[in-house]
Enzyme design. Structure first.
Site, PDB file in Angstrom:
ATOM      1  N   ASN A  43       0.872  -1.166   0.000  1.00 48.28           N
ATOM      2  CA  ASN A  43       0.000   0.000   0.000  1.00 48.28           C
ATOM      3  C   ASN A  43       0.915   1.224   0.000  1.00 48.28           C
ATOM      4  O   ASN A  43       1.459   1.607   1.033  1.00 48.28           O
ATOM      5  CB  ASN A  43      -0.891  -0.037   1.247  1.00 48.28           C
ATOM      6  CG  ASN A  43      -1.818   1.156   1.328  1.00 48.28           C
ATOM      7  OD1 ASN A  43      -1.755   2.084   0.514  1.00 48.28           O
ATOM      8  ND2 ASN A  43      -2.686   1.138   2.325  1.00 48.28           N
ATOM      9  N   ARG A  61      -2.663  -1.958  -3.383  1.00 49.61           N
ATOM     10  CA  ARG A  61      -3.856  -1.148  -3.161  1.00 49.61           C
ATOM     11  C   ARG A  61      -3.816   0.031  -4.146  1.00 49.61           C
ATOM     12  O   ARG A  61      -2.817   0.742  -4.229  1.00 49.61           O
ATOM     13  CB  ARG A  61      -3.853  -0.597  -1.747  1.00 49.61           C
ATOM     14  CG  ARG A  61      -5.019   0.327  -1.526  1.00 49.61           C
ATOM     15  CD  ARG A  61      -4.813   1.217  -0.348  1.00 49.61           C
ATOM     16  NE  ARG A  61      -6.025   2.013  -0.159  1.00 49.61           N
ATOM     17  CZ  ARG A  61      -6.029   3.152   0.511  1.00 49.61           C
ATOM     18  NH1 ARG A  61      -4.919   3.621   1.040  1.00 49.61           N
ATOM     19  NH2 ARG A  61      -7.138   3.829   0.647  1.00 49.61           N
ATOM     20  N   HIS A  63     -13.035   2.992   0.405  1.00 44.41           N
ATOM     21  CA  HIS A  63     -13.011   1.984   1.490  1.00 44.41           C
ATOM     22  C   HIS A  63     -13.650   0.671   1.034  1.00 44.41           C
ATOM     23  O   HIS A  63     -14.065  -0.136   1.878  1.00 44.41           O
ATOM     24  CB  HIS A  63     -13.808   2.450   2.732  1.00 44.41           C
ATOM     25  CG  HIS A  63     -13.117   3.472   3.576  1.00 44.41           C
ATOM     26  ND1 HIS A  63     -13.817   4.372   4.331  1.00 44.41           N
ATOM     27  CD2 HIS A  63     -11.809   3.729   3.802  1.00 44.41           C
ATOM     28  CE1 HIS A  63     -12.970   5.142   4.989  1.00 44.41           C
ATOM     29  NE2 HIS A  63     -11.739   4.774   4.681  1.00 44.41           N
ATOM     30  N   HIS A 122     -17.414   1.757   8.345  1.00 45.97           N
ATOM     31  CA  HIS A 122     -15.964   1.784   8.535  1.00 45.97           C
ATOM     32  C   HIS A 122     -15.641   3.127   9.185  1.00 45.97           C
ATOM     33  O   HIS A 122     -15.667   4.169   8.535  1.00 45.97           O
ATOM     34  CB  HIS A 122     -15.237   1.644   7.188  1.00 45.97           C
ATOM     35  CG  HIS A 122     -13.744   1.756   7.316  1.00 45.97           C
ATOM     36  ND1 HIS A 122     -12.894   0.675   7.219  1.00 45.97           N
ATOM     37  CD2 HIS A 122     -12.961   2.822   7.587  1.00 45.97           C
ATOM     38  CE1 HIS A 122     -11.659   1.081   7.414  1.00 45.97           C
ATOM     39  NE2 HIS A 122     -11.668   2.380   7.633  1.00 45.97           N
ATOM     40  N   LEU A 123     -15.379   3.090  10.496  1.00 48.92           N
ATOM     41  CA  LEU A 123     -15.186   4.333  11.243  1.00 48.92           C
ATOM     42  C   LEU A 123     -13.749   4.446  11.731  1.00 48.92           C
ATOM     43  O   LEU A 123     -13.407   3.998  12.829  1.00 48.92           O
ATOM     44  CB  LEU A 123     -16.162   4.387  12.432  1.00 48.92           C
ATOM     45  CG  LEU A 123     -17.647   4.141  12.110  1.00 48.92           C
ATOM     46  CD1 LEU A 123     -18.479   4.115  13.389  1.00 48.92           C
ATOM     47  CD2 LEU A 123     -18.177   5.191  11.154  1.00 48.92           C
ATOM     48  N   GLY A 124     -12.886   4.974  10.898  1.00 54.52           N
ATOM     49  CA  GLY A 124     -11.502   5.247  11.295  1.00 54.52           C
ATOM     50  C   GLY A 124     -11.297   6.743  11.197  1.00 54.52           C
ATOM     51  O   GLY A 124     -12.249   7.515  11.334  1.00 54.52           O
ATOM     52  N   ARG A 163     -11.849  15.630   7.996  1.00 50.89           N
ATOM     53  CA  ARG A 163     -12.640  15.971   6.808  1.00 50.89           C
ATOM     54  C   ARG A 163     -14.064  16.317   7.215  1.00 50.89           C
ATOM     55  O   ARG A 163     -14.638  15.674   8.098  1.00 50.89           O
ATOM     56  CB  ARG A 163     -12.700  14.796   5.820  1.00 50.89           C
ATOM     57  CG  ARG A 163     -11.380  14.430   5.203  1.00 50.89           C
ATOM     58  CD  ARG A 163     -11.613  13.406   4.078  1.00 50.89           C
ATOM     59  NE  ARG A 163     -10.387  12.726   3.751  1.00 50.89           N
ATOM     60  CZ  ARG A 163     -10.228  11.395   3.756  1.00 50.89           C
ATOM     61  NH1 ARG A 163     -11.239  10.614   4.067  1.00 50.89           N
ATOM     62  NH2 ARG A 163      -9.073  10.878   3.446  1.00 50.89           N
ATOM     63  N   ASP A 208      -8.337  12.558  17.671  1.00 47.38           N
ATOM     64  CA  ASP A 208      -8.258  11.219  18.256  1.00 47.38           C
ATOM     65  C   ASP A 208      -9.503  11.027  19.135  1.00 47.38           C
ATOM     66  O   ASP A 208      -9.666  11.719  20.151  1.00 47.38           O
ATOM     67  CB  ASP A 208      -6.973  11.078  19.081  1.00 47.38           C
ATOM     68  CG  ASP A 208      -6.740   9.632  19.491  1.00 47.38           C
ATOM     69  OD1 ASP A 208      -7.716   8.957  19.905  1.00 47.38           O
ATOM     70  OD2 ASP A 208      -5.596   9.165  19.390  1.00 47.38           O
ATOM     71  N   ARG A 211     -10.288   8.834  21.194  1.00 49.38           N
ATOM     72  CA  ARG A 211      -9.991   8.489  22.596  1.00 49.38           C
ATOM     73  C   ARG A 211      -9.879   9.757  23.443  1.00 49.38           C
ATOM     74  O   ARG A 211     -10.443   9.848  24.535  1.00 49.38           O
ATOM     75  CB  ARG A 211      -8.685   7.705  22.695  1.00 49.38           C
ATOM     76  CG  ARG A 211      -8.838   6.250  22.334  1.00 49.38           C
ATOM     77  CD  ARG A 211      -7.507   5.615  22.108  1.00 49.38           C
ATOM     78  NE  ARG A 211      -6.893   6.166  20.889  1.00 49.38           N
ATOM     79  CZ  ARG A 211      -5.960   5.548  20.184  1.00 49.38           C
ATOM     80  NH1 ARG A 211      -5.492   4.391  20.584  1.00 49.38           N
ATOM     81  NH2 ARG A 211      -5.470   6.094  19.094  1.00 49.38           N
ATOM     82  N   GLU A 257      -7.851  -4.898   5.488  1.00 45.15           N
ATOM     83  CA  GLU A 257      -7.829  -4.584   4.060  1.00 45.15           C
ATOM     84  C   GLU A 257      -6.707  -5.321   3.332  1.00 45.15           C
ATOM     85  O   GLU A 257      -6.867  -5.738   2.187  1.00 45.15           O
ATOM     86  CB  GLU A 257      -7.704  -3.065   3.874  1.00 45.15           C
ATOM     87  CG  GLU A 257      -9.003  -2.356   4.229  1.00 45.15           C
ATOM     88  CD  GLU A 257      -8.846  -0.883   4.562  1.00 45.15           C
ATOM     89  OE1 GLU A 257      -8.310  -0.580   5.659  1.00 45.15           O
ATOM     90  OE2 GLU A 257      -9.248  -0.040   3.753  1.00 45.15           O
TER      91      GLU A 257
END
Ligand code: ADP
Length: 344
Positions: free
Chosen positions: A7, A64, A153, A181-183, A214, A255, A257, A330
């Site tokens: 990738n 990728r 994604h 897909h939550l990154g 974003r 982040d 967290r 992935e």
């Protein structure tokens, strides 16, 4: 059988080597800051050169590639024609496709006769019907300039939908799913009978959910206002929407967290905005799908934050629907795609 997955980003190169019999990772290397001042490697060739394996012993190399345009609806064996099209598609993904291509060319130098396969982020969404992928713009924008929704994604949504089918003990082609897909980048996908019929990212990965930095969906007239009234250049608007918006824009943090642990009002607001946007998409996809067998959470946030999952599913509307948490992979999906293409 040994398959390597590459990738290549603009300044990074992620490498994973799989033993396909056991699906075990034999080697995993992340190289960053390629080409930057004082970095260990000045280009992708040097970076790949530093990886201590015998490239000629590989059975295949999977790459990728972010944008497959309308040309690639599935993974393909890379030849000169494929390379030309990936290059041509760079206009649609100027930050990604050139870097992905660089990875392909360097790997081809290292292993000229080893089969190399391209797996596209967009391919899984190529099953979206026209009514889903068109923007309500002047039709010429699509016909002449290919401005339409592509979705991204795809490798992750494909992987987690198949994993969900294993868990539910059903064939994926029987399942209606909503995959999240939550990154740092995030997208939702409506999957009907195993196929993507809608997704939140569009012409670029900027559309849809509130992401790390974003904006996701906004009124497009804001872009005009930023330029006309605030005097921002095209590049400045690009940077603002992609790098300085989303969670980061609202509260100065991306982040999740840290945001979850913060007492700051803006951090709370950012989190609520992110969750609300996910709820809106899940609700819309339920309306599109009619029957939903499961809602699947994935990506760093989806996999780890029970708080976010619970909040998203808080509405009465979602009660009784099964939800799953699945760790995305992935690279493994790309390695499996290599096998699929080789078998053909
Ligand atoms: P990328 O899109 O860069 O691959 P990841 O899928 O690794 O991103 O997800 C990164 C996001 O996951 C970050 O916002 C991070 O805060 C969040 N995350 C990771 N672990 C947790 C956790 N335990 N609780 C909440 N969020 C988490």
């Amino acid at each position: 059988m040994k398959i390597a997955v590459i990738n290549a980003g603009s300044s990074s190169l992620k490498f994973k080597l799989f033993d396909m019999q056991t699906q075990k990772v034999l080697k995993s290397i992340n190289i960053e800051h390629i080409g930057e001042e004082g970095a260990a490697f000045s280009n992708h060739h040097e970076a790949l050169e530093s990886i201590d394996i015998d490239f000629l012993s590989l059975d295949a190399i999977g790459h990728r590639v972010v944008h497959g345009g309308e040309e690639f609806r599935e993974s393909v064996l890379i030849d000169e024609r494929v390379i030309k099209i990936i290059d041509k598609l760079s206009s649609l993904a100027p930050l990604h496709n050139p870097a992905n291509l660089e990875g392909i060319l360097v790997a081809k130098q290292k292993a000229p006769s080893t089969p190399q396969i391209a797996a596209f982020d967009t391919a899984f969404h190529s099953t979206m019907p026209k009514v889903a992928f068109m923007y309500a713009l002047d039709y010429e924008m699509y016909e002449k300039y290919k401005i339409r929704r592509y979705g991204f994604h795809g490798t992750s949504h494909a992987f987690i939908s198949k994993e969900a089918a294993k868990i539910l003990n059903r064939d994926v082609s029987e399942l209606n799913l909503i995959t999240l897909h939550l990154g740092n980048g995030a997208s939702a996908c409506a999957i009907k009978s195993g196929k993507s019929i809608d997704t939140s990212m569009g012409f670029t990965p900027l559309e849809g959910l509130v992401m790390g930095s974003r904006s996701g969906d906004i009124d497009p007239a804001i872009v005009l206002y930023m330029q006309r009234e605030l005097g921002l250049s095209v590049d400045e608007v690009d940077k603002s929407l992609n790098k300085e918006s989303g969670l980061l824009g609202i509260c100065g943090e991306n982040d999740v967290r840290d945001i979850l642990n913060s007492k700051d009002e803006k951090a709370k607001l950012a989190l609520e905005m992110m969750i609300r946007r996910i709820q809106k998409y899940v609700g819309a996809y339920m309306a599109l799908l009619g029957r939903v067998d499961a809602i699947v959470f994935s990506g760093g946030i989806g996999e780890n934050s029970s708080y976010v999952r619970e909040k998203v599913l808080e509405s009465q509307m979602f009660s009784g629907i099964k939800f799953l948490v699945i760790k995305t992979n992935e690279e493994l999906e790309i390695a499996n795609e290599c096998l699929r293409v080789l078998e053909k």
